[in-house]
Write a protein that holds these residues in place. Structure first.
Motif, mmCIF file in Angstrom:
data_model
loop_
_atom_site.group_PDB
_atom_site.id
_atom_site.type_symbol
_atom_site.label_atom_id
_atom_site.label_comp_id
_atom_site.label_asym_id
_atom_site.label_seq_id
_atom_site.Cartn_x
_atom_site.Cartn_y
_atom_site.Cartn_z
ATOM 1 N N ASP A 194 -12.272 47.696 35.703
ATOM 2 C CA ASP A 194 -11.712 46.513 36.336
ATOM 3 C C ASP A 194 -10.417 46.840 37.062
ATOM 4 O OD1 ASP A 194 -13.823 45.067 35.342
ATOM 5 O OD2 ASP A 194 -12.697 44.262 33.641
ATOM 6 N N ASP A 195 -9.592 47.750 36.504
ATOM 7 C CA ASP A 195 -8.346 48.136 37.148
ATOM 8 C C ASP A 195 -8.601 48.784 38.504
ATOM 9 O OD1 ASP A 195 -6.920 47.144 35.027
ATOM 10 O OD2 ASP A 195 -6.631 49.090 34.065
ATOM 11 N N ALA A 196 -9.698 49.494 38.646
ATOM 12 C CA ALA A 196 -10.013 50.147 39.916
ATOM 13 C C ALA A 196 -10.288 49.115 40.999
ATOM 14 C CB ALA A 196 -11.209 51.083 39.753
ATOM 15 N N ALA A 197 -10.660 47.896 40.623
ATOM 16 C CA ALA A 197 -10.975 46.858 41.597
ATOM 17 C C ALA A 197 -9.724 46.143 42.111
ATOM 18 C CB ALA A 197 -11.935 45.840 40.988
ATOM 19 N N LEU A 198 -8.561 46.394 41.510
ATOM 20 C CA LEU A 198 -7.338 45.746 41.960
ATOM 21 C C LEU A 198 -6.887 46.327 43.286
ATOM 22 C CD1 LEU A 198 -5.324 45.501 38.631
ATOM 23 C CD2 LEU A 198 -6.565 43.687 39.818
ATOM 24 N N PRO A 199 -6.303 45.497 44.146
ATOM 25 C CA PRO A 199 -5.805 46.003 45.433
ATOM 26 C C PRO A 199 -4.704 47.045 45.235
ATOM 27 C CG PRO A 199 -5.840 43.588 45.398
ATOM 28 C CD PRO A 199 -6.115 44.056 44.007
ATOM 29 N N THR A 200 -4.607 47.978 46.162
ATOM 30 C CA THR A 200 -3.530 48.959 46.159
ATOM 31 C C THR A 200 -2.714 48.783 47.427
ATOM 32 O OG1 THR A 200 -4.901 50.635 47.217
ATOM 33 C CG2 THR A 200 -4.836 50.646 44.801
ATOM 34 N N ILE A 201 -1.447 49.151 47.355
ATOM 35 C CA ILE A 201 -0.553 48.996 48.497
ATOM 36 C C ILE A 201 0.310 50.235 48.641
ATOM 37 C CG2 ILE A 201 1.121 47.775 47.077
ATOM 38 C CD1 ILE A 201 1.929 46.214 49.578
ATOM 39 N N THR A 202 0.498 50.656 49.874
ATOM 40 C CA THR A 202 1.436 51.732 50.178
ATOM 41 C C THR A 202 2.370 51.223 51.272
ATOM 42 O OG1 THR A 202 -0.138 52.685 51.749
ATOM 43 C CG2 THR A 202 -0.103 53.639 49.548
ATOM 44 N N PHE A 203 3.653 51.495 51.079
ATOM 45 C CA PHE A 203 4.655 51.114 52.063
ATOM 46 C C PHE A 203 4.918 52.307 52.978
ATOM 47 C CE2 PHE A 203 5.654 48.401 48.376
ATOM 48 C CZ PHE A 203 5.536 47.158 48.970
ATOM 49 N N THR A 204 5.259 52.029 54.239
ATOM 50 C CA THR A 204 5.547 53.087 55.193
ATOM 51 C C THR A 204 6.802 53.852 54.780
ATOM 52 O OG1 THR A 204 4.530 51.775 56.936
ATOM 53 C CG2 THR A 204 5.939 53.580 57.641
ATOM 54 N N GLU A 205 7.799 53.162 54.245
ATOM 55 C CA GLU A 205 9.045 53.778 53.766
ATOM 56 C C GLU A 205 9.270 53.404 52.311
ATOM 57 O OE1 GLU A 205 11.811 52.045 56.524
ATOM 58 O OE2 GLU A 205 11.563 53.675 57.958
ATOM 59 N N ALA A 206 9.995 54.249 51.583
ATOM 60 C CA ALA A 206 10.261 53.993 50.170
ATOM 61 C C ALA A 206 11.194 52.799 49.970
ATOM 62 C CB ALA A 206 10.853 55.231 49.509
ATOM 63 N N GLU A 207 12.193 52.631 50.847
ATOM 64 C CA GLU A 207 13.127 51.515 50.835
ATOM 65 C C GLU A 207 13.459 51.169 52.272
ATOM 66 O OE1 GLU A 207 16.603 52.633 48.630
ATOM 67 O OE2 GLU A 207 15.596 52.464 46.698
ATOM 68 N N GLY A 208 14.012 49.988 52.493
ATOM 69 C CA GLY A 208 14.339 49.573 53.849
ATOM 70 C C GLY A 208 15.812 49.279 54.034
ATOM 71 N N VAL A 209 16.248 49.294 55.281
ATOM 72 C CA VAL A 209 17.615 48.924 55.649
ATOM 73 C C VAL A 209 17.516 47.892 56.766
ATOM 74 C CG1 VAL A 209 19.826 49.719 56.553
ATOM 75 C CG2 VAL A 209 18.506 51.215 55.037
ATOM 76 N N ALA A 210 18.085 46.717 56.510
ATOM 77 C CA ALA A 210 18.045 45.633 57.494
ATOM 78 C C ALA A 210 18.965 45.952 58.666
ATOM 79 C CB ALA A 210 18.468 44.327 56.836
#
Length: 120
Positions: free
Chosen positions: A24-40
């Motif tokens: 069931d855990d394999a069915a959960l969505p995954t997300i990757t961000f382009t950067e590790a942190e952001g600066v406004a």
């Protein structure tokens, strides 16, 4: 001997049920961000980008700023019915270090939550 066989069967069924829950855990969505942190930027804006994948079609993405009970943004149109989604969301009003909480839902009510830090 009957007790021993019964215990082995109970143990085997427990292991079987446990291995199913890991699937069931394999069915959960995954997300990757382009950067590790952001600066406004100087106006307190940051464009959050990345990629979402789900084996089960997506339902929606909800973005909330740290400490808020009201979502900053709910995307239930562009993310809906996709298995893969490259996202771009404009986050505004960043005046202090702020965690953005992303909740990604699939159509089987699976949910993944990730945090993303944006610096002013």
């Amino acid at each position: 001997m009957k007790f021993f066989i019964t215990m082995v069967l109970i143990l085997a069924s427990g292991l079987f049920l446990n291995s199913c829950s890991k699937d069931d855990d394999a069915a959960l969505p995954t997300i990757t961000f382009t950067e590790a942190e952001g600066v406004a930027n100087s106006q307190g804006e940051y464009t959050l980008t990345g990629h979402i994948h789900s084996d089960i079609r997506l339902s929606k993405v909800v973005i909330t700023k740290q400490g808020s009970t009201t979502p900053f943004l709910t995307d239930d149109s562009t993310a809906n019915n996709k298995n893969d989604y490259d996202f771009t969301y404009l986050i505004t009003g960043i005046t202090a270090n702020t965690y953005i909480i992303m909740d990604i839902y699939n159509q089987a009510n699976g949910k993944t939550t990730r945090q993303y830090l944006i610096h002013p």
